[in-house]
Design a protein around this motif. Sequence first.
Motif, PDB file in Angstrom:
ATOM      1  N   PRO A   1      -7.371  -4.347  -2.815  1.00  0.00           N
ATOM      2  CA  PRO A   1      -7.085  -4.387  -4.251  1.00  0.00           C
ATOM      3  C   PRO A   1      -5.916  -3.490  -4.634  1.00  0.00           C
ATOM      4  N   GLY A   2      -5.025  -4.017  -5.459  1.00  0.00           N
ATOM      5  CA  GLY A   2      -3.919  -3.225  -5.998  1.00  0.00           C
ATOM      6  C   GLY A   2      -2.921  -2.741  -4.964  1.00  0.00           C
ATOM      7  N   ALA A   3      -2.827  -3.441  -3.820  1.00  0.00           N
ATOM      8  CA  ALA A   3      -1.931  -2.984  -2.757  1.00  0.00           C
ATOM      9  C   ALA A   3      -0.466  -3.174  -3.083  1.00  0.00           C
ATOM     10  N   LEU A   4      -0.176  -4.006  -4.082  1.00  0.00           N
ATOM     11  CA  LEU A   4       1.222  -4.283  -4.459  1.00  0.00           C
ATOM     12  C   LEU A   4       1.473  -3.806  -5.878  1.00  0.00           C
ATOM     13  N   ARG A   5       2.574  -3.077  -6.045  1.00  0.00           N
ATOM     14  CA  ARG A   5       2.993  -2.623  -7.368  1.00  0.00           C
ATOM     15  C   ARG A   5       4.154  -3.516  -7.802  1.00  0.00           C
ATOM     16  N   LEU A   6       3.859  -4.515  -8.600  1.00  0.00           N
ATOM     17  CA  LEU A   6       4.821  -5.563  -8.953  1.00  0.00           C
ATOM     18  C   LEU A   6       5.598  -5.206 -10.214  1.00  0.00           C
ATOM     19  N   ILE A   7       6.925  -5.328 -10.136  1.00  0.00           N
ATOM     20  CA  ILE A   7       7.782  -5.086 -11.306  1.00  0.00           C
ATOM     21  C   ILE A   7       7.662  -6.261 -12.265  1.00  0.00           C
ATOM     22  N   VAL A   8       7.333  -5.979 -13.520  1.00  0.00           N
ATOM     23  CA  VAL A   8       7.208  -7.049 -14.520  1.00  0.00           C
ATOM     24  C   VAL A   8       7.984  -6.674 -15.786  1.00  0.00           C
TER      25      VAL A   8
ATOM     26  N   ALA B   1       0.807  -1.230   0.000  1.00  0.00           N
ATOM     27  CA  ALA B   1       0.000   0.000   0.000  1.00  0.00           C
ATOM     28  C   ALA B   1       0.839   1.279   0.000  1.00  0.00           C
ATOM     29  N   THR B   2       2.109   1.185  -0.377  1.00  0.00           N
ATOM     30  CA  THR B   2       2.959   2.378  -0.440  1.00  0.00           C
ATOM     31  C   THR B   2       3.159   2.883  -1.863  1.00  0.00           C
ATOM     32  N   GLY B   3       2.912   2.030  -2.851  1.00  0.00           N
ATOM     33  CA  GLY B   3       3.185   2.392  -4.236  1.00  0.00           C
ATOM     34  C   GLY B   3       4.616   2.133  -4.650  1.00  0.00           C
ATOM     35  N   ALA B   4       5.453   1.659  -3.721  1.00  0.00           N
ATOM     36  CA  ALA B   4       6.848   1.371  -4.055  1.00  0.00           C
ATOM     37  C   ALA B   4       6.926   0.153  -4.964  1.00  0.00           C
ATOM     38  N   PRO B   5       7.741   0.189  -6.025  1.00  0.00           N
ATOM     39  CA  PRO B   5       7.886  -0.976  -6.898  1.00  0.00           C
ATOM     40  C   PRO B   5       8.515  -2.140  -6.133  1.00  0.00           C
ATOM     41  N   PHE B   6       8.024  -3.361  -6.417  1.00  0.00           N
ATOM     42  CA  PHE B   6       8.491  -4.553  -5.713  1.00  0.00           C
ATOM     43  C   PHE B   6       8.765  -5.661  -6.714  1.00  0.00           C
ATOM     44  N   GLY B   7       9.943  -6.259  -6.591  1.00  0.00           N
ATOM     45  CA  GLY B   7      10.313  -7.366  -7.458  1.00  0.00           C
ATOM     46  C   GLY B   7      10.622  -8.604  -6.640  1.00  0.00           C
ATOM     47  N   ILE B   8      10.476  -9.767  -7.259  1.00  0.00           N
ATOM     48  CA  ILE B   8      10.746 -11.038  -6.586  1.00  0.00           C
ATOM     49  C   ILE B   8      11.762 -11.836  -7.377  1.00  0.00           C
ATOM     50  N   VAL B   9      12.859 -12.234  -6.699  1.00  0.00           N
ATOM     51  CA  VAL B   9      13.843 -13.156  -7.253  1.00  0.00           C
ATOM     52  C   VAL B   9      13.710 -14.446  -6.451  1.00  0.00           C
ATOM     53  N   PRO B  10      12.959 -15.432  -6.956  1.00  0.00           N
ATOM     54  CA  PRO B  10      12.694 -16.633  -6.168  1.00  0.00           C
ATOM     55  C   PRO B  10      13.956 -17.452  -5.926  1.00  0.00           C
ATOM     56  N   ALA B  11      14.206 -17.746  -4.657  1.00  0.00           N
ATOM     57  CA  ALA B  11      15.392 -18.527  -4.305  1.00  0.00           C
ATOM     58  C   ALA B  11      15.081 -19.439  -3.129  1.00  0.00           C
ATOM     59  N   GLY B  12      13.804 -19.769  -2.956  1.00  0.00           N
ATOM     60  CA  GLY B  12      13.402 -20.624  -1.853  1.00  0.00           C
ATOM     61  C   GLY B  12      13.083 -22.027  -2.313  1.00  0.00           C
ATOM     62  N   THR B  13      12.384 -22.763  -1.468  1.00  0.00           N
ATOM     63  CA  THR B  13      12.021 -24.140  -1.784  1.00  0.00           C
ATOM     64  C   THR B  13      10.722 -24.209  -2.572  1.00  0.00           C
ATOM     65  N   GLY B  14       9.714 -23.441  -2.129  1.00  0.00           N
ATOM     66  CA  GLY B  14       8.422 -23.508  -2.791  1.00  0.00           C
ATOM     67  C   GLY B  14       8.146 -22.359  -3.740  1.00  0.00           C
ATOM     68  N   ASN B  15       8.427 -21.141  -3.300  1.00  0.00           N
ATOM     69  CA  ASN B  15       8.224 -19.933  -4.104  1.00  0.00           C
ATOM     70  C   ASN B  15       6.785 -19.827  -4.633  1.00  0.00           C
ATOM     71  N   ASP B  16       5.816 -20.153  -3.780  1.00  0.00           N
ATOM     72  CA  ASP B  16       4.433 -20.217  -4.236  1.00  0.00           C
ATOM     73  C   ASP B  16       3.903 -18.890  -4.761  1.00  0.00           C
ATOM     74  N   PHE B  17       4.186 -17.804  -4.057  1.00  0.00           N
ATOM     75  CA  PHE B  17       3.635 -16.515  -4.473  1.00  0.00           C
ATOM     76  C   PHE B  17       4.159 -16.120  -5.851  1.00  0.00           C
TER      77      PHE B  17
END
Length: 292
Positions: A285-292, A77-93
């Motif tokens: 709704p729309g609480a995450l701004r995901l880098i794609v 809910a901040t509007g900050a861009p967020f990226g994910i580099v999966p490096a876990g076991t499941g990485n479900d999200f």
Amino acid sequence: MDIALLANPTAGKGRRAGLLPEVVARLKAGGHAVDVVTATSRDGMVEQGKAAVLSGRAVVAMGGDGTVHLGLQAVAATGAPFGIVPAGTGNDFAVRLGLPGDTLRAAEAIAAGTTTRSVDLARVEGADGTTAWFGAVMAAGFDAFVNERANRMRWPRGPQRYNLAIVEELLALRSRSYTMRIDDEESVFDSVLVAIGNTESYGGGFRIVPGADPTDGLLDVVVAEPLGRATLMRLRPKVFKGTHVHDPRVRTFRARRIELAAEGVTAYADGERICPLPVTVECVPGALRLIV
């Protein structure tokens, strides 16, 4: 972008820790400034993430669902861009968002990313004052008890501890009485399994709330009636395909806001301990701004 990279070297049992320098290199190759953030505690990681947001930086989480969960506490809910580099076991999200599953390919995608898309998150408020966000699934039944027991155990180490916790919880299996209010309609029921999902899976591919859509403004709820040990274990393999919801002993709901209460139950979300019930869970709704 100016990126704060939240890195967890122990994610995925440490198998991908050696990729951190290459992840940094690939992010920098996209012309981004990268500051690697590590911390010795969960709270420390969240605080450093929040500091990054306040300074105007994007946040990228490198790790499993737990590391991503900590990053969400900083950026939601901040509007900050967020990226994910999966490096876990499941990485479900990350998987359910359709992001690259390979660690280095994910870093390259973020480096090349020029746009963002909005994704829903779930916000939890506990009666004890706890406030937290989650992206995948909140467990408040059998799987939550397994997590709680595993966290108390000091032996064995590694995945065997979790397997032993499953066995011990099966031996102690009993239904609990829940009170649930969905969109102002209240119900009281006994259950062994309750899960609320923003996306559909947890635990490395268990599709506990199949069909959950992180862009529809709603949360999906699955409730299983009281089941015996053998029945529960026969039902669990169906969860990988999401076909358990066709069992007449399983009910599903969809709502924007859920109030859930039960004695002696602690909620876990994204695999992380949240707080004891009662809780209120709401889709934002729309609480995450995901880098794609």
